[in-house]
Scaffold this motif. Structure first.
Motif: not given
Length: 151
Positions: A91-94, A100-102, A83-86
């Protein structure tokens, strides 16, 4: 594709138990990396967490719990970290696509189910007093960690 922007005006509170919990450190590291300010409150049990007016409640769940006044609650380290990454898509963390999310989710599951499980056994054995350590258990835990790291 869903996009969510972090709304800094919202109050997000991370509830953690009184006793130390390694999972809380993971959430705090993720929040820091995502530049999300979380208020942190220690509570003695899940029943001490305020119930949100709308959304889901984590009262029957487990620590840590992220309470968001407008959106309800999330529980579980990896769900909160996702959730925080999204919340900070820039930032492209997720990941920048569903694929890429998967991939990120795959690695998070590997971390939780493979590496953390093996590491926990190793750390538990290392933290035991030297006289109580069991060489066979320690050796097996080391092999389990090494096997988990072979990807």
């Amino acid at each position: 594709r869903r996009m969510m922007a972090c709304m800094p005006a919202q109050r997000w509170t991370l509830f953690r138990p009184l006793e130390p919990l390694p999972e809380v450190a993971k959430v705090l590291l993720a929040a820091d990396h995502c530049r999300v300010k979380l208020e942190v409150e220690d509570v003695s049990c899940l029943d001490d967490i305020p119930r949100p007016p709308l959304g889901t409640t984590a009262a029957a769940a487990r620590f840590p719990v992220l309470h968001m006044a407008q959106q309800g609650q999330l529980f579980g380290t990896h769900a909160i970290c996702r959730f925080l990454a999204q919340s900070r898509p820039g930032l492209g963390l997720h990941g920048d696509s569903f694929h890429e999310e998967a991939e990120v989710d795959s690695w998070m599951e590997w971390l939780q189910n493979e590496l953390e499980a093996a590491s926990e056994r190793l750390v538990q054995e290392i933290q035991r007093p030297l006289a109580l350590r069991q060489k066979a258990v320690l050796d097996q835990a080391r092999r389990d960690v090494a096997a988990a790291l072979r990807v």
